[in-house]
Write a protein that holds these residues in place. Structure first.
Motif, short mmCIF file in Angstrom:
data_model
loop_
_atom_site.label_atom_id
_atom_site.label_comp_id
_atom_site.label_asym_id
_atom_site.label_seq_id
_atom_site.Cartn_x
_atom_site.Cartn_y
_atom_site.Cartn_z
N LYS A 47 4.58 -5.08 11.47
CA LYS A 47 3.49 -5.87 10.87
C LYS A 47 2.49 -5.02 10.09
CE LYS A 47 3.74 -9.58 14.32
NZ LYS A 47 2.99 -10.42 15.29
N GLY A 48 2.81 -3.76 9.90
CA GLY A 48 1.93 -2.89 9.14
C GLY A 48 1.94 -3.23 7.66
N VAL A 49 0.83 -2.94 6.99
CA VAL A 49 0.69 -3.29 5.58
C VAL A 49 -0.16 -2.25 4.85
CG1 VAL A 49 -1.28 -4.79 6.12
CG2 VAL A 49 -0.08 -5.08 3.95
N ILE A 50 0.25 -1.91 3.65
CA ILE A 50 -0.60 -1.21 2.71
C ILE A 50 -1.15 -2.30 1.80
CG2 ILE A 50 -0.78 0.56 0.93
CD1 ILE A 50 0.00 1.72 3.62
N PRO A 51 -2.42 -2.68 1.95
CA PRO A 51 -2.95 -3.85 1.23
C PRO A 51 -2.86 -3.70 -0.28
CG PRO A 51 -4.47 -3.11 2.95
CD PRO A 51 -3.44 -2.02 2.79
N MET A 52 -3.08 -4.82 -0.95
CA MET A 52 -3.07 -4.83 -2.41
C MET A 52 -4.02 -3.76 -2.94
SD MET A 52 -1.49 -6.77 -4.74
CE MET A 52 -1.32 -8.47 -4.17
N HIS A 53 -3.48 -2.87 -3.78
CA HIS A 53 -4.29 -1.76 -4.28
C HIS A 53 -3.76 -1.32 -5.65
CE1 HIS A 53 -0.81 0.17 -2.37
NE2 HIS A 53 -1.04 1.23 -3.13
N THR A 54 -4.48 -0.40 -6.25
CA THR A 54 -4.07 0.10 -7.55
C THR A 54 -4.33 1.60 -7.63
OG1 THR A 54 -4.41 -0.08 -9.95
CG2 THR A 54 -6.33 -0.43 -8.56
N HIS A 55 -3.52 2.27 -8.46
CA HIS A 55 -3.73 3.68 -8.78
C HIS A 55 -4.04 3.75 -10.27
CE1 HIS A 55 -2.17 4.72 -4.85
NE2 HIS A 55 -1.07 4.03 -5.10
#
Length: 208
Positions: free
Chosen positions: A94-102
């Protein structure tokens, strides 16, 4: 004619004189926008081009059940000046890298273990989502919002490589709910209910 040949030869020599094979970071000096100063080639060792820090899983005991272990120039001196950086992603169930940007780099993700659902949103708001298995690779174009979620019942891990030494990072949820941006402005710009905004700020530690 001889003068032209001489000038061309001189320009060629000067252009090649400014090119170097590598610039191993001198971590005792301050980092600049162009990276770290180089250590002298005579002091460079093979170990400067090897990094073992991505071999150990990160601690996923946190609110997103995920960890990012960086391999930037400050950790991996041999990367300095090459326009590259790397990292390891670990996602508990259930782990998540949330919505993000580089903002400064494109990203290539290689799945090492488990199953990861990953995707990005184009500037035209088209959605590209795929569930990846070990050995598969996905690319995320520079500056576009993207995410990774553990799609399995066991831990998942991946390696990522960025096309810049300084890819930058902004996580959308944290920008909205872990910051001091006033609730009324978050509400006005997202159309979310103020009660929900305050709840999310409470969860992520935001104020305002």
């Amino acid at each position: 004619m001889l003068r032209i040949i001489f000038l061309l030869s001189l320009l060629y020599a000067l252009s090649n004189a400014s090119v170097q094979d590598f610039c191993v970071a001198n971590l005792k000096r301050a980092e600049t926008p162009a990276g770290y100063p180089c250590i002298r080639p005579i002091h460079v060792k093979a170990k400067d081009f090897v990094f073992s820090g991505l071999g150990t899983p990160g601690n996923t005991t946190n609110i997103i059940s995920a960890a990012v272990t960086p391999g930037f120039s400050a950790h991996f001196p041999g990367l300095n000046g090459l326009g590259l950086s790397t990292a390891r992603l670990d996602l508990a169930p259930k782990g998540v890298i949330p919505m993000h940007t580089h903002p400064g780099a494109s990203e290539v993700l290689f799945v090492l273990d488990g199953y990861i659902t990953a995707g990005f949103v184009s500037s035209a708001n088209d959605i590209y989502v795929q569930t990846l298995k070990p050995g598969q690779v996905m690319v995320f174009p520079q500056g576009l919002l993207h995410f990774q979620i553990n799609a399995g019942k066991s831990a998942a891990a991946a390696f990522v490589t960025f096309s810049s030494a300084s890819p930058g990072l902004q996580i959308l949820d944290f920008a909205l709910f872990a910051s001091s941006l006033p609730t009324e402005l978050v509400t006005a710009t997202t159309f979310l209910d103020p009660t929900l905004v305050k709840k999310l700020k409470g969860v992520l530690g935001g104020t305002g």
